[in-house]
Design a protein around this motif. Sequence first.
Motif, PDB file in Angstrom:
ATOM      1  N   TRP A  69      10.836   5.130  13.128  1.00 34.18           N
ATOM      2  CA  TRP A  69      10.432   3.988  12.305  1.00 34.18           C
ATOM      3  C   TRP A  69       8.931   4.028  12.088  1.00 34.18           C
ATOM      4  O   TRP A  69       8.153   4.050  13.036  1.00 34.18           O
ATOM      5  N   ILE A  70       8.539   4.062  10.810  1.00 33.84           N
ATOM      6  CA  ILE A  70       7.134   4.200  10.434  1.00 33.84           C
ATOM      7  C   ILE A  70       6.742   3.055   9.511  1.00 33.84           C
ATOM      8  O   ILE A  70       7.446   2.739   8.547  1.00 33.84           O
ATOM      9  N   GLU A  71       5.617   2.438   9.815  1.00 38.48           N
ATOM     10  CA  GLU A  71       5.035   1.451   8.913  1.00 38.48           C
ATOM     11  C   GLU A  71       3.879   2.097   8.159  1.00 38.48           C
ATOM     12  O   GLU A  71       3.035   2.765   8.755  1.00 38.48           O
ATOM     13  N   ARG A  72       3.872   1.920   6.855  1.00 34.27           N
ATOM     14  CA  ARG A  72       2.699   2.289   6.086  1.00 34.27           C
ATOM     15  C   ARG A  72       2.218   1.046   5.350  1.00 34.27           C
ATOM     16  O   ARG A  72       3.009   0.303   4.770  1.00 34.27           O
ATOM     17  N   SER A  73       0.928   0.805   5.405  1.00 38.15           N
ATOM     18  CA  SER A  73       0.402  -0.434   4.855  1.00 38.15           C
ATOM     19  C   SER A  73      -0.892  -0.183   4.105  1.00 38.15           C
ATOM     20  O   SER A  73      -1.588   0.812   4.320  1.00 38.15           O
ATOM     21  N   VAL A  74      -1.197  -1.091   3.208  1.00 43.43           N
ATOM     22  CA  VAL A  74      -2.440  -1.042   2.450  1.00 43.43           C
ATOM     23  C   VAL A  74      -3.012  -2.452   2.412  1.00 43.43           C
ATOM     24  O   VAL A  74      -2.280  -3.439   2.335  1.00 43.43           O
ATOM     25  N   ALA A  75      -4.337  -2.567   2.534  1.00 44.08           N
ATOM     26  CA  ALA A  75      -5.006  -3.862   2.499  1.00 44.08           C
ATOM     27  C   ALA A  75      -6.123  -3.820   1.470  1.00 44.08           C
ATOM     28  O   ALA A  75      -6.756  -2.779   1.257  1.00 44.08           O
ATOM     29  N   TRP A  76      -6.366  -4.938   0.811  1.00 41.80           N
ATOM     30  CA  TRP A  76      -7.383  -5.008  -0.227  1.00 41.80           C
ATOM     31  C   TRP A  76      -7.961  -6.427  -0.277  1.00 41.80           C
ATOM     32  O   TRP A  76      -7.433  -7.356   0.339  1.00 41.80           O
ATOM     33  N   ILE A  77      -9.054  -6.576  -1.019  1.00 36.42           N
ATOM     34  CA  ILE A  77      -9.668  -7.882  -1.216  1.00 36.42           C
ATOM     35  C   ILE A  77      -9.266  -8.410  -2.588  1.00 36.42           C
ATOM     36  O   ILE A  77      -9.526  -7.766  -3.615  1.00 36.42           O
ATOM     37  N   ASP A  78      -8.609  -9.571  -2.606  1.00 31.60           N
ATOM     38  CA  ASP A  78      -8.196 -10.180  -3.860  1.00 31.60           C
ATOM     39  C   ASP A  78      -9.440 -10.654  -4.623  1.00 31.60           C
ATOM     40  O   ASP A  78     -10.224 -11.446  -4.108  1.00 31.60           O
ATOM     41  N   LYS A  79      -9.618 -10.150  -5.855  1.00 31.19           N
ATOM     42  CA  LYS A  79     -10.833 -10.479  -6.605  1.00 31.19           C
ATOM     43  C   LYS A  79     -10.915 -11.954  -6.975  1.00 31.19           C
ATOM     44  O   LYS A  79     -12.004 -12.527  -7.079  1.00 31.19           O
TER      45      LYS A  79
END
Length: 267
Positions: A69-79
Amino acid sequence: MKSVTCFAVVLLTGATASAQQTEVEETAFYEYDVAALKAGDWVEYADPDAMDVVTSRLACTEVEKNVVWIERSVAWIDKATGKREAEVQLLGVSKASNLVLLGYAGKPGEVGRKLRVTERHIMGVSQGGGNPVAGPKIPPEEDRRLSASERATCTVSPAKEEVTVGEEKFQCEKWTLEHTPGSDQKKRVETFWMSDKIPFRRRLDKAGNPMIFHKDLPWEGKWTSNGGILKRASVIGERKFARVLKAFGTDAKPALKTKATEEPEKK
């Protein structure tokens, strides 16, 4: 936990991640040595060249007899709000085939919604002149071959190279990929620095070379590294990107609140 203060490139931007994901390709981790992962392995990158402030993360949250089981995630700043947003996929990957069996997605702390696992198909022409229709399934190994109009070479440097990230030094193997696609696309040159300390290493093909973009790349030099990506530099046409390690460790915890209750189908 290992940690270094740096920034790096990711494959998703905040704009694409913010759209709710509904499906995942079964070959999402086909290139990776999934069977070598240990529960708790994780690696995180950040990207100074993205339109938003972006970080990406891969984490192995559980290893079962036949499934990782692998989690891949991405995070960003909402403009619009200036707040940090994130999206996580939890994928059950077969140790035997390296294909995704089950997938879930959501924001950290949520109960994941189920994703549709899709296959890769040859796209044919609709008899009615409309949108292309899906033809026969493309086996993963066939999907990785170069077309007649593509050219690619991959060169491994003959010696280890020391790379400093933050305050930590890494002995790396450096290799460069030059890929010239069809006439309607731009040439890209990618340089990778691989370290045995970093998890999520590439799987090797029958020739003993790592799987990256295409299985049958012509290699120059001998591949010896057994680690994941520490740093990556990309040039696509006139655009340049840089991907550098931010942090890694062995204490990953699930970001989604729960995972699947049903048994994954074998592939």
